[in-house]
Structures are given as C-alpha cells and as structure tokens.
Design a protein around this motif. Structure first.
Motif, PDB file in Angstrom:
ATOM      1  N   THR A  31       0.832  -1.207   0.000  1.00 15.69           N
ATOM      2  CA  THR A  31       0.000   0.000   0.000  1.00 15.69           C
ATOM      3  C   THR A  31       0.866   1.256   0.000  1.00 15.69           C
ATOM      4  O   THR A  31       0.599   2.212  -0.729  1.00 15.69           O
ATOM      5  CB  THR A  31      -0.932   0.006   1.227  1.00 15.69           C
ATOM      6  OG1 THR A  31      -1.745  -1.173   1.212  1.00 15.69           O
ATOM      7  CG2 THR A  31      -1.832   1.233   1.207  1.00 15.69           C
ATOM      8  N   LYS A  67      -7.590 -11.674  -1.354  1.00 16.57           N
ATOM      9  CA  LYS A  67      -7.797 -10.846  -2.535  1.00 16.57           C
ATOM     10  C   LYS A  67      -7.251  -9.423  -2.367  1.00 16.57           C
ATOM     11  O   LYS A  67      -6.713  -8.839  -3.309  1.00 16.57           O
ATOM     12  CB  LYS A  67      -9.273 -10.808  -2.920  1.00 16.57           C
ATOM     13  CG  LYS A  67     -10.168 -10.033  -1.968  1.00 16.57           C
ATOM     14  CD  LYS A  67     -11.577  -9.933  -2.530  1.00 16.57           C
ATOM     15  CE  LYS A  67     -12.436  -9.044  -1.619  1.00 16.57           C
ATOM     16  NZ  LYS A  67     -13.801  -8.866  -2.148  1.00 16.57           N
ATOM     17  N   ASP A  68      -7.374  -8.858  -1.153  1.00 19.28           N
ATOM     18  CA  ASP A  68      -6.852  -7.507  -0.927  1.00 19.28           C
ATOM     19  C   ASP A  68      -5.339  -7.474  -1.088  1.00 19.28           C
ATOM     20  O   ASP A  68      -4.776  -6.533  -1.672  1.00 19.28           O
ATOM     21  CB  ASP A  68      -7.233  -7.016   0.469  1.00 19.28           C
ATOM     22  CG  ASP A  68      -8.729  -6.789   0.614  1.00 19.28           C
ATOM     23  OD1 ASP A  68      -9.366  -6.450  -0.410  1.00 19.28           O
ATOM     24  OD2 ASP A  68      -9.256  -6.944   1.722  1.00 19.28           O
ATOM     25  N   GLU A  72      -3.313  -5.381  -4.055  1.00 14.87           N
ATOM     26  CA  GLU A  72      -2.278  -4.404  -3.714  1.00 14.87           C
ATOM     27  C   GLU A  72      -0.940  -4.784  -4.357  1.00 14.87           C
ATOM     28  O   GLU A  72      -0.219  -3.924  -4.888  1.00 14.87           O
ATOM     29  CB  GLU A  72      -2.118  -4.293  -2.202  1.00 14.87           C
ATOM     30  CG  GLU A  72      -3.259  -3.593  -1.500  1.00 14.87           C
ATOM     31  CD  GLU A  72      -3.287  -2.089  -1.796  1.00 14.87           C
ATOM     32  OE1 GLU A  72      -2.416  -1.584  -2.533  1.00 14.87           O
ATOM     33  OE2 GLU A  72      -4.196  -1.406  -1.305  1.00 14.87           O
TER      34      GLU A  72
END
Length: 439
Positions: A31, A67-68, A72
């Motif tokens: 991130t 999935k996140d 990212e």
C-alpha cells in the motif's frame, strides 16, 4: 533520506516479509509503495534481478488467497513495470520465467472482478514495454485464458481491458512481423462476441484490432463496422473506416460485393459529410478505391450514392496524400464511365481543376495513370456528343473550356517528360484534343 532511498528500503522490507510470509506487513508495504510518488518508484531504483524476484513472488501472494493482498501486490507490480527503462526491459525479458506469466494469467479465472482488473493492468503494462512480450503471453496461453474467463455479461471494464489486450497482441505481432492465422482466428472469435457492444472504448479497440487483420470477412463484422462509420465520435469513425479499408486490401470480389450489398458507399458519403479529419478522408477514399477497381457492377454504387462529385473535389485537396488517394479512386472509376457520369465533367472549371491537380502529382506511375484517365474521359465525352442525355452545346462547352483554361498548353508540358509512358499518354491526349478542336 530521499524518496528513492526510502522506496528502496521499503522494497527490501517487502522482499524480506515475502520470504517470511508476513501477510500484514506485505499488505502495508504494498500500500505504501503503490501510493508513493510515481517517478521515485521507477527507473534506477530497481534492477532486473529485483524485478524478476518481485514477479516470482506472485506465487507466494496468490497462494494465500487474500484478494486484498493480491490486488495491492499487482498494483505495485504494474506501477514498477510501467517505469522500466529499456535496459531494464531487456534484462527482464532475458531472465523472465514463462511459468510466472502462466501463474499471472491464472488470476484471470478469479471469481473477484477487482483481482481480474488488477491482473489485466499488469498484463497490459507488460505488453506495453516490448513487442516481444506478446509472443511470451501467447505461448503461455493468454488467448485461451481470456476466452474461458471473460464473457459478454461481465462488467464493462473487464471487456474494455480484454479488448485492449487483444489489440496490444495484434499490434505487437504486426511490429515484429509475426503472423499466426490460428491465434488471429482465436482472437477474432472472442472479439466478434463483443462487437455488438455500445461501449465506445470496446468498439474503438475492436475496430483498431480489425485494422490489422485483412483476412476476416464475416458479414456481421462488416455490417457492424459499416454502422460505426457514421459514429459521432471522430476517433471511432476513423477506427471503423480504417478497419474497413484494411479489410478490402487484396480482397476478393465476393468481399467487395458484400460491402456493396451492405450499402458501404451510402455510409461513406454520410461519413464524409460529417467529418473533415484528414485521416478519415484518406481511409474513406482508400475503401472507395478498392470498390472502384473491382467489378463494373460494384462501381455503380459510387455513382448511385453521388460520390463522384466528392471524389472530384478531393482531386485538388491541399493534403497530398488525400489527393493521391482521390486520383487512384477516380482513375479506377473512369474505367467504367458512362454517359450519366460525363455530365458533371462538362463544367469548364471541373476540367481545369482535373488538369491542374494532375500537374501537382509527383508519382510517375500515378501521373501516367492520370493522363490515361483524362484520355478516357475526353474520348468518352467526344464520342457521345449526340447522346440524348447531353445538351446540344456539349461539344462547344468542352472545346471552350479547353481554350479558356489553356488545357492543351498545360497538357503539352507533359509531352517532354522523362518517363516514356507519361510522354506517350500526353502526346495522344493533345493529339485527340487538337483533332476535335479543328472540326
């Protein structure tokens, strides 16, 4: 500490946490990297070995089924790939493991649309860095993955990305002069399904794809492309007419016949009435040229849709490439000239414009063709002066135009041309006009 050094340190932490499979840390670092300044995350910050390691770690990230995290990580990969310099690209290609690409492509089968979107962005980034990447992608089965994973009922953004990938594949194949009918057919099979879409991005991608594919001639493809020719979007109309123009290159008469039956000339007339883009005009004339050089029955559509005056107007266009296309079209059309076509040519100004336009042609082959065309025109006019469709003063109109605009004198300039064909055509033409002038 500057931004570049900071990004390098974050990258080292990311690599470390990938090896220890610390998911929370990986997600946080991805991130941070994704949100960092674009210029400072690219270029000399990473070497090719580092980039290949990041690509290879896709398997670790995917195996966690988070999935996140996957999204990212893919976003970071895309950002880095887009900033590679040519040296880094060359190193990446030399060391790239095709198994990594296969693993990346498997993500297209994800049940999550956002994962597929992120995957497509990485694939498009890779296809953008070097044409060779298309061959690697195709060898890894990208076309089959897209066919199996993407359907017309999916979100528009996925269809947009899928069509963009197909466009990149065909563009890169064209750049590298690599052609595979099997792969092209497979791509066409997928794109044919989404050609009915109303989304402008999808349609532009598909039209541009077909502009590279001269071997396809399905009725519904031609029909849809012809509809798109009259689009209010100049870019979409240009893409559609370019695709049609390319599909007619070297086309057999049956394909031209299909276009004529679909009223292509009517739509080209509408296109030229509403768009003044030089590119659109040139591609429209190219398509008309193919029709004009085919069977006589096909030429009739040019006359019926009142395109002859339009072609005549482009003979003296200030853009040389448009003028050249107009002359090729006009010359091909004149081979089947009829009395009804003669009437608009009787205007003295029209004849003067034709001759003056010809004087500006630099291509000797086209110049010879143009003089031959003039000979056919004058011969047909002078041979049909007694035709009921012509007025009784047609002969005097023609001859007065020759006198008034000095046409013979201008044509005389070609009789000493260095090209023998041009000289012969010019002499025959001057001789023909002088004979009728003396009658």
């Amino acid at each position: 500490m500057n931004d570049a050094t900071c990004n390098r340190d974050i990258l080292q932490l990311l690599k470390y946490n990938l090896s220890t499979e610390n998911l929370d840390a990986i997600l946080t670092l991805c991130t941070v990297l994704r949100r960092s300044d674009f210029d400072n995350i690219t270029g000399s910050v990473y070497d090719s070995r580092c980039i290949n390691q990041l690509l290879s770690y896709v398997s670790i990230v995917v195996s966690k089924e988070d999935k996140d995290l996957i999204i990212e990580y893919l976003n970071v990969l895309q950002k880095i790939i887009l900033g590679l310099n040519q040296s880094q690209v060359n190193d990446l290609l030399s060391e790239l493991d095709s198994r990594i690409i296969s693993l990346l492509l498997q993500l297209l089968s994800s049940y999550d649309a956002n994962v597929i979107i992120a995957t497509f962005l990485v694939i498009i980034a890779l296809l953008n860095i070097d044409p060779q990447m298309s061959e690697i992608m195709i060898a890894s089965g990208i076309i089959n993955y897209i066919q199996r994973s993407i359907s017309v009922d999916m979100p528009i953004v996925l269809l947009q990305q899928a069509s963009e990938v197909m466009l990149h594949l065909i563009e890169n194949m064209n750049k590298r002069n690599v052609s595979s009918l099997t792969h092209i057919t497979e791509m066409c099979h997928f794109l044919d399904q989404i050609l009915s879409s109303d989304d402008p991005i999808i349609l532009e991608n598909v039209c541009r794809f077909y502009s590279f594919v001269p071997c396809i001639g399905k009725t519904f493809v031609f029909s849809r492309l012809i509809q798109l020719v009259t689009s209010h979007s100049s870019y979409l109309a240009n893409s559609a007419i370019e695709a049609i123009g390319n599909l007619t290159v070297g086309a057999a008469n049956h394909r031209i016949d299909l276009l004529v039956r679909l009223r292509i000339c009517k739509y080209i007339k509408l296109l030229l009435d509403h768009h003044n883009s030089k590119s659109i005009i040139r591609m429209a004339l190219l398509a008309l040229s193919k029709i004009a050089s085919s069977e006589i029955s096909h030429k009739v559509s040019i006359r019926k849709d009142n395109l002859l005056p339009v072609i005549l107007n482009y003979l003296h266009d200030t853009n040389y490439s448009i003028k050249v296309e107009a002359w090729w079209t006009f010359s091909s059309f004149v081979n089947a000239i009829t009395v009804s076509d003669i009437i608009p040519l009787l205007n003295p100004e029209v004849i003067a414009h034709i001759i003056e336009s010809l004087r500006s042609i630099r291509d000797t082959v086209l110049l010879a063709k143009g003089l031959q065309t003039l000979k056919v025109i004058f011969h047909e006019i002078l041979s049909n002066l007694n035709h009921p469709a012509l007025k009784s003063d047609s002969r005097s109109k023609l001859l007065s135009s020759i006198e008034e605009y000095g046409s013979i004198d201008r044509l005389q300039d070609f009789t000493n041309h260095e090209d023998r064909d041009i000289t012969n055509f010019a002499r025959d033409l001057v001789h023909l006009l002088n004979i009728h002038k003396c009658k």
